[in-house]
Design a protein around this motif. Structure first.
Motif, short mmCIF file in Angstrom:
data_model
loop_
_atom_site.label_atom_id
_atom_site.label_comp_id
_atom_site.label_asym_id
_atom_site.label_seq_id
_atom_site.Cartn_x
_atom_site.Cartn_y
_atom_site.Cartn_z
N VAL A 8 83.08 2.87 14.10
CA VAL A 8 81.66 3.17 14.01
C VAL A 8 81.31 3.73 12.64
N ALA A 9 82.18 4.60 12.10
CA ALA A 9 81.93 5.15 10.77
C ALA A 9 81.92 4.04 9.71
N ARG A 10 82.86 3.12 9.82
CA ARG A 10 82.87 2.00 8.87
C ARG A 10 81.63 1.12 9.04
N LEU A 11 81.22 0.93 10.29
CA LEU A 11 80.01 0.14 10.53
C LEU A 11 78.79 0.83 9.92
N LEU A 12 78.69 2.14 10.09
CA LEU A 12 77.57 2.87 9.51
C LEU A 12 77.60 2.80 7.99
#
Length: 456
Positions: A8-12
């Protein structure tokens, strides 16, 4: 950090980069849209003036052509509608004191911040004016010059950016939320796999995993199932081998006990008889008392050896649980230690639960563990109080708990790493029975606890 949070952090981060790129593109497109509006305004006004020019020219005849400049009545409401907001149009050659005709600029977008108004022109450059001839066929008809308003251009760019950012933020939030839910749903089976591995670590090797839709997770699940099967087979084989080794060792102990009893026992009895005969003969003949004294010392040494031999035979022969049952054999074990010497530490025996139906390898293992722990506490420590607790835990966990605690000091870590025969033996017995053994520090000493499952 959890894998879901990492993804999720990479997606954000990707969404933020895309949002930044969209903002830069929107800024450039909005700022340059003023150039397009300027060119369009110049073209529209030029076409309108061209039509006006040729109409007036046809009405007045060619002799009055010099009076057509500037084009009559070009500053009209219709011309004003052709000019985009933030653009000013001027007719060349211009009449004296004539001002450019500008589109509506007031209220055109929100006032941009100072940093934006300073950065955008610096990086994107200034706007150029657009010149269009009124008529390509009549060079003397004049030209239309359209000039963009720099402040209006920045305001339009800022307004456009705000609109784009609002939409982009909503889309980014929706994408991040939906992608996070999709990632969490895709990785949900990983929790099932981790739970299965944790059960395998606790000894539950036969852990059947559900079928996963993802090919990768299905391969991992198959590998986990196969690993559990192999571990269970290896554990069963090891337990069977350990039990066989224990049986062989018990047979050897019984054979050794017979040899000691037959050979050493008879020889010690003979030595004791000879010593008594020598002592009696020396006393009757009133000979030198030194011979009688030596005979008594031999008798005492022989009695000591015979007592040690009896203790060794007790440890080597078949355990008492096979004869008396677990509860009676434990009581007999504690009583035998208590009766040896009054100076020995206090031994407390605590029996809990129904122990009457416990027999076979479980009873033998429990007795050997209690025997070895008591022996170590009495021989190798300075304990003043020893507690032996045997508890049967009924229910689904039907198991036997043996706990021996003493206050004689000792290093639990050093003892647990010891490779002594006694401790190694009880470890092997407990493992063969499918149980567990732990050595932990207690108040003033050590605590040895063994759990033996009765269901197995």
């Amino acid at each position: 950090m959890r894998l879901v949070l990492q993804l999720v952090a990479r997606l954000l981060l990707i969404v933020a980069l895309c949002l930044g790129a969209a903002t830069i593109w929107a800024t450039f497109d909005a700022y340059r849209s003023v150039d397009r509006s300027t060119a369009a305004s110049a073209q529209r006004v030029a076409q309108a003036l061209q039509a006006l020019y040729w109409r007036e020219l046809l009405l007045r005849s060619s002799r009055a052509r010099e009076h057509l400049l500037p084009v009559p009545d070009w500053r009209t409401l219709e011309t004003m509608k052709l000019i985009s907001p933030g653009v000013c149009v001027e007719f060349q050659p211009a009449a004296a004191f004539e001002k450019p005709l500008c589109g509506q600029s007031e209220g055109l977008g929100k006032t941009p911040p100072r940093w934006f108004a300073a950065i955008v022109p610096t990086f994107l450059g200034s706007h150029a004016e657009v010149v269009r001839p009124v008529s390509p066929r009549a060079a003397t008809a004049g030209t239309v010059v359209a000039t963009p308003d720099a402040a209006a251009a920045v305001s339009l760019a800022w307004e456009y950016i705000l609109n784009v950012i609002d939409v982009a933020l909503l889309m980014a939030a929706a994408i991040a939320l939906l992608a996070s839910l999709a990632i969490a749903h895709a990785l949900a089976p990983a929790r099932t796999i981790v739970t299965a591995l944790q059960r395998m670590a606790r000894g539950q090797y036969r852990t059947k995993l559900p079928r996963f839709r993802s090919m990768e997770l299905a391969m991992i699940g198959g590998a986990v199932d196969e690993l559990g099967g192999r571990l269970e087979e290896a554990t069963e084989q090891r337990a069977a081998l350990t039990r066989r080794l224990i049986e062989i060792r018990d047979d050897e102990r019984r054979a050794l006990a017979r040899e000691l009893h037959d050979e050493f026992g008879q020889n010690l009895s003979a030595i004791l008889a000879f010593a008594n005969t020598i002592e009696t003969a020396s006393t009757k003949d009133n000979r030198d008392n030194g011979i009688a004294q030596d005979a008594r010392m031999i008798s005492q040494a022989t009695h000591h050896l015979m007592a040690s031999l009896r203790d060794a035979l007790k440890r080597l022969r078949n355990p008492l649980p096979e004869e008396l049952g677990l509860e009676a054999s434990l009581v007999n074990l504690v009583d035998s230690w208590r009766s040896q010497s009054a100076a020995r530490p206090t031994i407390q025996l605590d029996l809990r639960g129904d122990l009457t139906d416990i027999s076979g390898p479980a009873a033998t293992t429990a007795y050997r563990v209690a025997q070895e722990c008591l022996t170590n506490a009495l021989r190798h420590g300075t304990a003043r109080e020893i507690s032996l607790r045997i508890e049967r835990r009924a229910g689904e966990d039907d198991a036997l708990l043996i706990r021996v605690e003493d206050d004689g000091g000792g290093d639990a870590e050093r003892v647990s790493q010891s490779a002594g025969f006694g401790l190694t033996g009880i470890r092997e017995r407990v493992t063969a029975a499918g149980g567990s053994l732990s050595i932990l520090p207690a108040r003033g000493g050590l605590s040895v606890a063994a759990t033996i499952p009765l269901a197995a």
